[in-house]
Design an enzyme around this catalytic site. Sequence first.
Site, short mmCIF file in Angstrom:
data_model
loop_
_atom_site.label_atom_id
_atom_site.label_comp_id
_atom_site.label_asym_id
_atom_site.label_seq_id
_atom_site.Cartn_x
_atom_site.Cartn_y
_atom_site.Cartn_z
N HIS A 106 0.87 -1.17 0.00
CA HIS A 106 0.00 0.00 0.00
C HIS A 106 0.91 1.22 0.00
O HIS A 106 2.06 1.16 0.43
CB HIS A 106 -0.88 0.05 1.24
CG HIS A 106 -1.71 -1.17 1.47
ND1 HIS A 106 -1.23 -2.27 2.15
CD2 HIS A 106 -2.98 -1.47 1.12
CE1 HIS A 106 -2.18 -3.19 2.22
NE2 HIS A 106 -3.26 -2.74 1.59
N ASP A 109 2.64 2.00 3.20
CA ASP A 109 3.61 0.99 3.67
C ASP A 109 5.01 1.44 3.29
O ASP A 109 5.97 1.21 4.03
CB ASP A 109 3.36 -0.38 3.02
CG ASP A 109 2.01 -0.95 3.33
OD1 ASP A 109 1.49 -0.69 4.42
OD2 ASP A 109 1.45 -1.65 2.46
N GLU A 237 -10.86 -6.62 -3.79
CA GLU A 237 -10.65 -7.61 -2.74
C GLU A 237 -11.86 -7.64 -1.81
O GLU A 237 -12.05 -6.73 -1.00
CB GLU A 237 -9.39 -7.28 -1.94
CG GLU A 237 -9.10 -8.29 -0.85
CD GLU A 237 -7.79 -8.01 -0.13
OE1 GLU A 237 -7.72 -8.27 1.08
OE2 GLU A 237 -6.84 -7.53 -0.77
N GLU A 273 -9.03 -13.32 -0.67
CA GLU A 273 -8.30 -13.63 0.55
C GLU A 273 -9.00 -14.76 1.30
O GLU A 273 -10.22 -14.73 1.48
CB GLU A 273 -8.19 -12.41 1.46
CG GLU A 273 -7.45 -12.73 2.75
CD GLU A 273 -7.22 -11.53 3.64
OE1 GLU A 273 -7.51 -11.63 4.84
OE2 GLU A 273 -6.74 -10.51 3.14
N HIS A 276 -10.93 -13.63 4.46
CA HIS A 276 -12.13 -12.88 4.12
C HIS A 276 -13.25 -13.82 3.65
O HIS A 276 -14.43 -13.57 3.91
CB HIS A 276 -11.84 -11.84 3.04
CG HIS A 276 -10.94 -10.75 3.50
ND1 HIS A 276 -10.51 -9.73 2.66
CD2 HIS A 276 -10.38 -10.48 4.71
CE1 HIS A 276 -9.72 -8.91 3.33
NE2 HIS A 276 -9.63 -9.35 4.57
N ASP A 301 -4.79 -13.67 -1.86
CA ASP A 301 -4.10 -13.31 -0.62
C ASP A 301 -4.14 -14.54 0.28
O ASP A 301 -5.22 -14.97 0.73
CB ASP A 301 -4.79 -12.13 0.08
CG ASP A 301 -4.24 -10.80 -0.40
OD1 ASP A 301 -3.44 -10.79 -1.34
OD2 ASP A 301 -4.63 -9.77 0.18
N ASP A 312 -10.51 -11.25 11.58
CA ASP A 312 -9.45 -11.45 10.59
C ASP A 312 -8.11 -11.62 11.31
O ASP A 312 -7.42 -10.64 11.60
CB ASP A 312 -9.42 -10.22 9.67
CG ASP A 312 -8.64 -10.46 8.40
OD1 ASP A 312 -7.92 -11.47 8.34
OD2 ASP A 312 -8.74 -9.65 7.49
N ASP A 344 -0.50 -12.53 2.69
CA ASP A 344 -1.08 -11.45 3.49
C ASP A 344 -1.31 -11.98 4.90
O ASP A 344 -2.44 -12.16 5.35
CB ASP A 344 -2.40 -10.99 2.85
CG ASP A 344 -2.97 -9.76 3.54
OD1 ASP A 344 -2.28 -9.17 4.39
OD2 ASP A 344 -4.11 -9.39 3.22
#
Length: 441
Positions: A106, A109, A237, A273, A276, A301, A312, A344
């Site tokens: 990101h 980051d 996502e 993900e 998720h 992910d 999560d 991730d």
Amino acid sequence: MIVLGDVEYYKGIGKIEYEGKESDNPLAFRYYNPDQIVAGKTMREHFKFAISYWYSFGGNGSDLFGDATQHFAWNEMREPILAAKARADAAFEFISKMGFDYFCFHDYDLVQEGKNFGQSELRLVTMTEYINKKISNSGIKVLWGSSNCVSNPRYMNGAATNPDFKVVARAAGQVKLALDATIALKVENYVFWGGREGYMTLLNTDMKRELDHMGQFLIQARDYGRSQGFKGNFLIEPKPMEPLKHQYDFDCATAIGFLREYGLEKDFKINIEVNHATLAQHTFQHELEVAAQSGMLGSIDANRGDYQNGWDTSQFPNNVQEITEAMLIFLKSGGLQGGGVNFDAKIRRSSTDMEDIFIAHIGGADTFARALLAAEKIITSSPYESLRQQRYSSFDTGSGKEFEEGKLNFNDLYAIAKENDEIELQSGKQELFESILNRYL
């Protein structure tokens, strides 16, 4: 004094090599052999393993109930650019030693967000140039970039769906800068995760207006990216909730329907993900199948949740059976379309040794590799495929085939129903399918 580029952060740890399943070396791959051919591709080509910049180099073990437990030199520096460059040095050292080809990021980051928009832009440009040099020197690439339009308090009511237009415009400015960085770094995909695109209560929410705003936002982002030469996939996502009660990209089916409604399906695919999927009360393999059937299986992910917790937890994958079922869909659908497998995931708060992050990624890569090997054998060496085909064989000839081809009307079906009268039950053989899966794990 630390001299950037001169420091070895992961001392005593060399390049991680494949040693085979008999190895007892915790710093070696047992199943992930990057050059091994499986179903016509090398494992390296199948997976395109990537490191998540945020967890692996930005995490410190802190949580809602406690302070940092993992104290890494690059996170202890106070000056933002020096800290960001040290983090990049550590990241490229780690990725090189793992033998992976990619990382994901990101915008913030890469460098700490500034006090204002202009300072943030300058910092991001500075770090984009620095990382570009490291990419050129190492051959490491970026699987996908993204923007963090979640954490800053200005996004407490969403970014693209915020009821305040000034916030929507600020989010667009931030995404533009992230897209510029993505293009400069020759990134292969760009991800949108709408972490706060949703609602806490419908009492104060105009859902239709917010969805229209999100659609318009993504249209404009796509058009800008394409105008600047970005040729990769845009990815959505899905996540059902947390931090919000309900997020608009709830699951794959919801996200695909949204993309089709706003005419975005040709430019966007899905980044799925594992954790998720389970938060949405689905399995990982269910979400892969939904995306694959729509031609939108873009990227993965890789992580897992704790099956006893409803949030999560982003743990490294270790469930071989779960991933084998997913790899069956992965192989049958022809693999990912442009994306790869991004870890991730974060090491646990109590994992405080420098080697722990290596062990975690090795275990994750081995889980996927072992599952891929099992799935390939199930497809090619077991009755799995023939049993699935046999279950639907009544649609291969005669009236069943005519039905699939749209040649029968309801009166035709009525006549067939009347002729057949009572029907002999056909077993679904679920236990046999489960037994076949276990045989190859």
